[in-house]
Scaffold this active site. Structure first.
Site, PDB file in Angstrom:
ATOM      1  N   GLU A  82       0.817  -1.216   0.000  1.00  0.00           N
ATOM      2  CA  GLU A  82       0.000   0.000   0.000  1.00  0.00           C
ATOM      3  C   GLU A  82       0.852   1.269   0.000  1.00  0.00           C
ATOM      4  O   GLU A  82       0.354   2.333  -0.382  1.00  0.00           O
ATOM      5  CB  GLU A  82      -0.971  -0.028   1.202  1.00  0.00           C
ATOM      6  CG  GLU A  82      -2.043  -1.097   0.999  1.00  0.00           C
ATOM      7  CD  GLU A  82      -2.911  -1.362   2.225  1.00  0.00           C
ATOM      8  OE1 GLU A  82      -4.075  -1.749   2.042  1.00  0.00           O
ATOM      9  OE2 GLU A  82      -2.430  -1.215   3.370  1.00  0.00           O
TER      10      GLU A  82
ATOM     11  N   GLY B 169     -12.534  -4.539   1.483  1.00  0.00           N
ATOM     12  CA  GLY B 169     -13.554  -5.425   0.946  1.00  0.00           C
ATOM     13  C   GLY B 169     -14.852  -4.646   0.751  1.00  0.00           C
ATOM     14  O   GLY B 169     -15.220  -3.825   1.595  1.00  0.00           O
TER      15      GLY B 169
ATOM     16  N   ILE C 130     -12.568 -10.643   6.413  1.00  0.00           N
ATOM     17  CA  ILE C 130     -13.934 -11.141   6.211  1.00  0.00           C
ATOM     18  C   ILE C 130     -14.027 -11.823   4.838  1.00  0.00           C
ATOM     19  O   ILE C 130     -13.787 -11.192   3.801  1.00  0.00           O
ATOM     20  CB  ILE C 130     -14.967  -9.984   6.296  1.00  0.00           C
ATOM     21  CG1 ILE C 130     -14.815  -9.200   7.617  1.00  0.00           C
ATOM     22  CG2 ILE C 130     -16.383 -10.525   6.133  1.00  0.00           C
ATOM     23  CD1 ILE C 130     -15.100  -9.950   8.878  1.00  0.00           C
TER      24      ILE C 130
ATOM     25  N   MET D 222      -9.347  -3.310   8.073  1.00  0.00           N
ATOM     26  CA  MET D 222      -8.814  -3.726   9.369  1.00  0.00           C
ATOM     27  C   MET D 222      -8.038  -2.627  10.115  1.00  0.00           C
ATOM     28  O   MET D 222      -7.380  -2.935  11.106  1.00  0.00           O
ATOM     29  CB  MET D 222      -7.938  -4.982   9.182  1.00  0.00           C
ATOM     30  CG  MET D 222      -8.709  -6.142   8.560  1.00  0.00           C
ATOM     31  SD  MET D 222      -7.741  -7.623   8.271  1.00  0.00           S
ATOM     32  CE  MET D 222      -7.476  -8.202   9.935  1.00  0.00           C
ATOM     33  N   GLU D 223      -8.132  -1.366   9.648  1.00  0.00           N
ATOM     34  CA  GLU D 223      -7.338  -0.310  10.303  1.00  0.00           C
ATOM     35  C   GLU D 223      -8.040   1.038  10.470  1.00  0.00           C
ATOM     36  O   GLU D 223      -7.697   1.798  11.400  1.00  0.00           O
ATOM     37  CB  GLU D 223      -6.019  -0.054   9.532  1.00  0.00           C
ATOM     38  CG  GLU D 223      -5.052  -1.215   9.475  1.00  0.00           C
ATOM     39  CD  GLU D 223      -5.376  -2.210   8.364  1.00  0.00           C
ATOM     40  OE1 GLU D 223      -6.115  -1.839   7.419  1.00  0.00           O
ATOM     41  OE2 GLU D 223      -4.898  -3.358   8.441  1.00  0.00           O
TER      42      GLU D 223
ATOM     43  N   ASP E 142     -11.700  -6.793  -3.055  1.00  0.00           N
ATOM     44  CA  ASP E 142     -12.475  -8.052  -3.005  1.00  0.00           C
ATOM     45  C   ASP E 142     -13.884  -7.738  -2.495  1.00  0.00           C
ATOM     46  O   ASP E 142     -14.157  -6.606  -2.105  1.00  0.00           O
ATOM     47  CB  ASP E 142     -11.782  -9.068  -2.069  1.00  0.00           C
ATOM     48  CG  ASP E 142     -11.654  -8.528  -0.652  1.00  0.00           C
ATOM     49  OD1 ASP E 142     -10.619  -7.937  -0.340  1.00  0.00           O
ATOM     50  OD2 ASP E 142     -12.622  -8.647   0.127  1.00  0.00           O
TER      51      ASP E 142
HETATM   52  N1  ADE Z   1      -9.199  -5.555   3.398  1.00  0.00           N
HETATM   53  C1  ADE Z   1      -9.420  -5.866   2.115  1.00  0.00           C
HETATM   54  N2  ADE Z   1     -10.320  -6.849   2.004  1.00  0.00           N
HETATM   55  C2  ADE Z   1     -10.686  -7.169   3.260  1.00  0.00           C
HETATM   56  C3  ADE Z   1     -11.566  -8.130   3.799  1.00  0.00           C
HETATM   57  N3  ADE Z   1     -12.267  -8.951   3.016  1.00  0.00           N
HETATM   58  N4  ADE Z   1     -11.676  -8.203   5.152  1.00  0.00           N
HETATM   59  C4  ADE Z   1     -10.973  -7.369   5.937  1.00  0.00           C
HETATM   60  N5  ADE Z   1     -10.118  -6.455   5.476  1.00  0.00           N
HETATM   61  C5  ADE Z   1      -9.966  -6.350   4.155  1.00  0.00           C
END
Ligand code: ADE
Length: 229
Positions: A13, A79, A153, A173-174, A197
């Site tokens: 990143e 995500g 996830i 996640m941050e 995703d």
């Molecule tokens: N960052 C990118 N995709 C993610 C996901 N599916 N879950 C958590 N953090 C993510």
């Protein structure tokens, strides 16, 4: 002059940021590397925290308290929850919450602990700058809630639960932990994510496939914002 922190979670990143920077000076501190640099005459400090809420809180706090940054921009991937968002699309957070923070056993709502807030609002002026950049680039920029937790996830049921509980459009996640730190220290912050995703059963494969390309889309947008700040 402002000193702008640019934070990612993973090496992938921040690499597309560093490749455009001048006068890079590496500083090793707290088991991490911080890159003091300049971009088009602006002072920046770039770092990746490592994944998750604890590492990102630590790094955000250090960027502010040790390196003297007075603004923080986060660049990375997420995500998708909203069906509006496809892989490679950008979302900016208007608010951030922690989907895994749970003391509901005591009657509190999900994402809430006493003296905290379920949703922390990102800086309005930085979001306005992002909208101007998007307009210039002819890019559609979604704005919405981003939900953060210490979990990757990859399950539609969990994703749907995060939507129904927090009305979130994307998850990662941050962002939520960085928001807590910046809010506490009264530093304007901005969270940008490009979709890697759909947080469903194929999220792991999609993440590996699209991490680099989506991280680059986010990084290039952030660099255009830095020019305007
Ligand atoms: N960052 C990118 N995709 C993610 C996901 N599916 N879950 C958590 N953090 C993510």
């Amino acid at each position: 002059m402002r000193k702008i922190a640019i934070l990612g979670a993973m090496r992938e990143e921040i690499d597309p940021l560093l490749s455009h920077m001048d006068n890079i000076k590496e500083i090793n501190y707290a088991n991490n590397t911080f890159y003091e640099a300049s971009y088009k005459g602006k002072d920046v400090v770039v770092a990746y925290s490592k994944i998750g809420k604890v590492f990102s809180s630590l790094t955000a706090a250090l960027l502010i308290e040790k390196f003297g940054c007075d603004m923080l921009l986060f660049s990375g991937v997420a995500g998708a929850i909203s069906s509006d968002l496809k892989i490679g699309d950008l979302i900016i957070a208007d608010g951030l919450c922690q989907h895994d923070l749970d003391i509901t056993a005591f009657g509190h709502p999900h994402g809430y602990v006493p003296e905290g807030e379920v949703c922390i609002i990102a800086d309005v002026k930085l979001r306005e700058i992002a909208k101007l950049v998007a307009k210039d680039k002819g890019i559609v920029l979604k704005e919405g809630v981003i939900a953060t937790g210490d979990q990757f996830i990859s399950c539609s049921d969990k994703k749907n639960w995060i939507y129904s509980t927090f009305k979130a459009d994307a998850l990662e996640m941050e962002g939520g932990s960085v928001a807590v730190v910046c809010n506490a220290l009264d530093v304007p912050f901005f969270i940008l994510r490009a979709i890697s995703d759909n947080a469903d059963g194929s999220a792991d494969i999609d993440f590996d496939t699209f991490l680099a390309s989506s991280a680059k889309i986010s990084a290039e947008f952030i660099l255009d914002m830095v020019e305007r700040i």
